[in-house]
Design an enzyme around this catalytic site. Structure first.
Site, PDB file in Angstrom:
ATOM      1  N   GLU A  43       0.862  -1.164   0.000  1.00 23.03           N
ATOM      2  CA  GLU A  43       0.000   0.000   0.000  1.00 23.03           C
ATOM      3  C   GLU A  43       0.911   1.229   0.000  1.00 23.03           C
ATOM      4  O   GLU A  43       1.843   1.304   0.798  1.00 23.03           O
ATOM      5  CB  GLU A  43      -0.872  -0.013   1.263  1.00 23.03           C
ATOM      6  CG  GLU A  43      -1.917   1.058   1.194  1.00 23.03           C
ATOM      7  CD  GLU A  43      -2.825   1.104   2.418  1.00 23.03           C
ATOM      8  OE1 GLU A  43      -2.764   0.198   3.263  1.00 23.03           O
ATOM      9  OE2 GLU A  43      -3.574   2.079   2.499  1.00 23.03           O
ATOM     10  N   ARG A 267       6.178 -13.399   8.885  1.00 26.93           N
ATOM     11  CA  ARG A 267       6.690 -12.033   8.785  1.00 26.93           C
ATOM     12  C   ARG A 267       8.094 -11.977   9.352  1.00 26.93           C
ATOM     13  O   ARG A 267       8.482 -12.811  10.163  1.00 26.93           O
ATOM     14  CB  ARG A 267       5.833 -11.080   9.620  1.00 26.93           C
ATOM     15  CG  ARG A 267       4.589 -10.605   8.958  1.00 26.93           C
ATOM     16  CD  ARG A 267       3.795  -9.780   9.955  1.00 26.93           C
ATOM     17  NE  ARG A 267       4.137  -8.363   9.901  1.00 26.93           N
ATOM     18  CZ  ARG A 267       3.542  -7.499   9.098  1.00 26.93           C
ATOM     19  NH1 ARG A 267       2.624  -7.901   8.251  1.00 26.93           N
ATOM     20  NH2 ARG A 267       3.865  -6.223   9.124  1.00 26.93           N
ATOM     21  N   LYS A 277       4.231  -0.119   9.639  1.00 28.25           N
ATOM     22  CA  LYS A 277       4.127   1.241   9.113  1.00 28.25           C
ATOM     23  C   LYS A 277       3.362   2.149  10.061  1.00 28.25           C
ATOM     24  O   LYS A 277       3.648   3.342  10.146  1.00 28.25           O
ATOM     25  CB  LYS A 277       3.434   1.212   7.745  1.00 28.25           C
ATOM     26  CG  LYS A 277       4.439   1.277   6.610  1.00 28.25           C
ATOM     27  CD  LYS A 277       3.752   1.347   5.274  1.00 28.25           C
ATOM     28  CE  LYS A 277       3.264  -0.010   4.850  1.00 28.25           C
ATOM     29  NZ  LYS A 277       2.504  -0.039   3.620  1.00 28.25           N
TER      30      LYS A 277
HETATM   31  P1  ATP Z   1       3.063  -2.725   7.710  1.00 26.66           P
HETATM   32  O1  ATP Z   1       3.240  -3.662   8.821  1.00 26.66           O
HETATM   33  O2  ATP Z   1       4.282  -2.033   7.290  1.00 26.66           O
HETATM   34  O3  ATP Z   1       1.897  -1.826   7.889  1.00 26.66           O
HETATM   35  P2  ATP Z   1       1.586  -3.967   5.702  1.00 26.66           P
HETATM   36  O4  ATP Z   1       1.396  -5.418   5.569  1.00 26.66           O
HETATM   37  O5  ATP Z   1       0.398  -3.230   6.087  1.00 26.66           O
HETATM   38  O6  ATP Z   1       2.840  -3.696   6.549  1.00 26.66           O
HETATM   39  P3  ATP Z   1       1.700  -3.495   2.972  1.00 26.66           P
HETATM   40  O7  ATP Z   1       2.209  -2.337   2.237  1.00 26.66           O
HETATM   41  O8  ATP Z   1       0.269  -3.823   2.876  1.00 26.66           O
HETATM   42  O9  ATP Z   1       2.118  -3.281   4.427  1.00 26.66           O
HETATM   43  O10 ATP Z   1       2.582  -4.775   2.704  1.00 26.66           O
HETATM   44  C1  ATP Z   1       2.882  -5.257   1.446  1.00 26.66           C
HETATM   45  C2  ATP Z   1       3.316  -6.677   1.586  1.00 26.66           C
HETATM   46  O11 ATP Z   1       4.465  -6.756   2.420  1.00 26.66           O
HETATM   47  C3  ATP Z   1       2.245  -7.532   2.222  1.00 26.66           C
HETATM   48  O12 ATP Z   1       1.978  -8.608   1.349  1.00 26.66           O
HETATM   49  C4  ATP Z   1       2.848  -8.043   3.490  1.00 26.66           C
HETATM   50  O13 ATP Z   1       2.583  -9.403   3.619  1.00 26.66           O
HETATM   51  C5  ATP Z   1       4.343  -7.824   3.313  1.00 26.66           C
HETATM   52  N1  ATP Z   1       4.981  -7.469   4.588  1.00 26.66           N
HETATM   53  C6  ATP Z   1       4.772  -6.374   5.342  1.00 26.66           C
HETATM   54  N2  ATP Z   1       5.507  -6.406   6.454  1.00 26.66           N
HETATM   55  C7  ATP Z   1       6.223  -7.561   6.421  1.00 26.66           C
HETATM   56  C8  ATP Z   1       7.181  -8.179   7.287  1.00 26.66           C
HETATM   57  N3  ATP Z   1       7.536  -7.622   8.434  1.00 26.66           N
HETATM   58  N4  ATP Z   1       7.706  -9.361   6.918  1.00 26.66           N
HETATM   59  C9  ATP Z   1       7.351  -9.929   5.757  1.00 26.66           C
HETATM   60  N5  ATP Z   1       6.465  -9.408   4.900  1.00 26.66           N
HETATM   61  C10 ATP Z   1       5.889  -8.241   5.220  1.00 26.66           C
HETATM   62 MG    MG Z   2      -1.267  -3.989   4.972  1.00 22.63          MG
END
Ligand code: ATP
Ligand code: MG
Length: 564
Positions: A43, A267, A277
């Site tokens: 996102e 993760r 984030k």
């Molecule tokens: P955040 O925790 O930063 O808010 P998010 O999942 O909301 O992360 P997105 O931008 O939606 O952020 O994430 C894009 C992709 O990155 C998603 O498919 C998510 O699975 C992956 N992702 C996010 N954080 C991690 C992490 N710590 N380890 C592995 N993959 C991650």
């Molecule tokens: Mg997300």
């Protein structure tokens, strides 16, 4: 959390992880016509952090390994939080990391198609417009232990739903007045299946679609359908989406469209770090760091500005590997990879962080000689450079002790040390100011010891770095330590209590050698005996150099391993 029978329960079989095994099965059975296509779906509501790098590396790696295609897709369905700056930033981050996507897609490009499919679900009697308020909806949803209740609006006719949904789209209702929900099962054990929202009303301008829309699709509604439109074969995501997979599958099944396979992995968590984030954005907005690219941030832009090489980040991510159970990596392991890489690549220079003047009393007043210094002992091809030596020098204050403790082998009254690439010097006098602070040392040098060796075989125990006063450049050096003192800042109710109050110490008057006068932004060097430092990409100017400490020299990971 239950796992799908499709997913191999063994995490790894030999050197093949469970994702590779699943992909190989699908290739063998011809499930996706032997194709492999992955996507990374961030996102654009912030910059990428090192957790995202894990997801990117897995998506990119699987595609590369099986001759498939890897794409980037912005999950841009939440206009109030998203910005073009983040879109551009995330693309730049991926390029810098060396993970080029074959295509860049946007979920917002599919808004028309998603709308048509929503209408189709209404026609099928599988979606309805609900007028409950957000609070009421929460209450009707039930809990993990108690089933939910049907909304009083659940049995609206198809005609009424079509009409209301069209009017939602036309902008007749204010934000939050109504939502479109899927009609699934309010008593499902999986809360995601209790009539999840598909569309909400948001009168907000979108960075790509402008004001065309005032209803926006929810993540779950947009995600699987976007994967389907693009022809993704393996939709890889982190574990928290495991409970969303039944919904992912349900939507695709109702629409009877091409059906990718979702597989979840653990993760990335790292000690002394928060990879969320939501928290990172608060650090930025509350002014607790300088911005997303503050060198203490676990963001790609932050690490880059600190001088962390992309190759070190990738090596660390590789080492952490792919697994199905969450675990926390030690930040010392990341540091280890940073040092290992920089040790091989960073040119050595002299940098004096806390200058103390040394006068070589028997060295001629106006003489300057050039001494040869090795640029990188780890790299034969790095060559040598000339550094100026003269009567007045700087050394680091902590390389002198007036009354040396027992194991101090550096400079002290009457003691002899080697100046790196220079001469042996002996301290003869300590000059103090009225308050008793040492302001200057007087030393003599032995002209026979040029290059650091005595012809009579005499030895010294200490070697220290130095700079010629007349030639040294003044620089600001920013010494960074961990942003979070706590090992597990994520466990704090208020993450601010986990912060390290001393994570930044600014040295205004450090001295560096003249060869750095024209060093370009992002250049990383080793200040001999001190650590690795990077020319700051934002604030450094010729004549007003600014260095960020990347990392110190001591490898605590090796020590941890040694302890077993
Ligand atoms: P955040 O925790 O930063 O808010 P998010 O999942 O909301 O992360 P997105 O931008 O939606 O952020 O994430 C894009 C992709 O990155 C998603 O498919 C998510 O699975 C992956 N992702 C996010 N954080 C991690 C992490 N710590 N380890 C592995 N993959 C991650
Ligand atoms: Mg997300």
């Amino acid at each position: 959390m239950d796992s799908s029978p499709e997913v191999n329960d063994e995490e790894t079989t030999g050197s093949v992880n469970f994702i590779q095994a699943a992909v190989m099965d699908d290739i063998e059975s011809g499930r996706f016509d032997k194709r492999v296509q992955t996507r990374f779906p961030p996102e654009p509501n912030g910059y990428l952090h090192i957790g995202h790098v894990k997801a990117i590396a897995i998506d990119h790696g699987v595609a590369a390994e099986f001759g498939g295609e890897f794409n980037l897709r912005f999950d841009d369905t939440n206009p109030e939080k998203e910005e073009q700056e983040y879109v551009d930033g995330q693309i730049a981050d991926m390029q810098w990391l060396g993970f080029e996507p074959a295509n860049i897609y946007y979920a917002s490009d599919y808004f028309d198609q998603l709308y048509e499919w929503a209408v189709e679900l209404i026609w099928q009697g599988k979606a309805y417009v609900d007028d409950l308020s957000a609070d009421e909806m929460r209450e009707y949803r039930g809990t993990l232990t108690a089933p939910g209740r049907n909304s009083p609006y659940r049995d609206r006719s198809v005609e009424e739903n079509l009409d209301l949904f069209a009017r939602m789209k036309a902008g007749e209702f204010p934000d939050g007045a109504r939502v479109l929900r899927a009609k699934i099962d309010m008593s499902s054990g999986n809360l995601n299946l209790r009539d999840p929202a598909m569309y909400r009303i948001r009168h907000a301008e979108h960075q790509k679609t402008g004001n065309k829309w005032c209803i926006y699709p929810m993540y779950d509604w947009a995600h699987g359908q976007s994967d389907s439109i693009e022809g993704v074969t393996h939709s890889l995501c982190s574990l928290e989406y495991e409970d969303h997979r039944p919904l992912y599958d349900w939507y695709l099944d109702q629409l009877e469209i091409y059906h990718p396979r979702q597989i979840e992995f653990a993760r990335l968590f790292i000690t002394h770090t928060v990879l969320s984030k939501r928290v990172l954005i608060r650090l930025v907005n509350d002014g607790l760091v300088e911005g997303w690219d503050d060198p203490r941030m676990p963001t790609v832009v932050g690490m880059r500005r600190r001088g962390v090489p992309a190759t070190a980040i990738r090596a660390f991510i590789d080492r952490v590997g792919v697994s199905k159970t969450n675990s926390t990596a030690d930040i010392a392991l990341l540091d280890h990879y940073i040092r290992q890489e920089l040790n091989l690549t960073a040119p050595r220079v002299m940098g004096v962080l806390d200058p103390l003047k040394v006068v070589i009393t028997n060295y001629p007043q106006d003489r300057v000689e050039m001494l040869e210094a090795v640029n990188n002992p780890e790299d034969e091809n790095a060559g040598t450079r000339q550094i100026p030596f003269s009567r007045e020098l700087y050394i680091d204050r902590d390389d002198f002790q007036e009354t040396p403790h027992r194991k101090f082998y550096r400079l002290a009254p009457g003691a002899e040390v080697r100046l790196r690439y220079g001469y042996f010097i002996t301290c003869t006098d300590v000059v103090k100011d009225a308050s008793g602070e040492i302001v200057e040392l007087h030393c003599t040098y032995d002209p026979e010891t040029k290059g650091g060796y005595a012809p009579d075989g005499r030895r010294v125990k200490g070697t220290i770095h130095w700079l010629s006063v007349a030639h040294a450049l003044t620089a600001e050096v920013r010494m960074y330590d961990r942003l979070f003192a706590a090992e597990d800042p994520g466990s704090y109710d208020d993450f601010r209590e986990a912060l390290n109050p001393d994570s930044l110490v600014i040295i205004a008057n450090a001295k560096v050698e003249p060869s750095l006068a024209d060093a370009e932004a992002e250049t990383v060097v080793q200040f001999e005996r001190k650590g690795y430092f990077c020319v700051d990409s934002k604030d450094s100017r010729p004549g007003a150099l600014v260095f960020n400490q990347t990392i110190g020299l001591r490898d605590s990971w090796a020590k941890i391993q040694g302890k077993g």
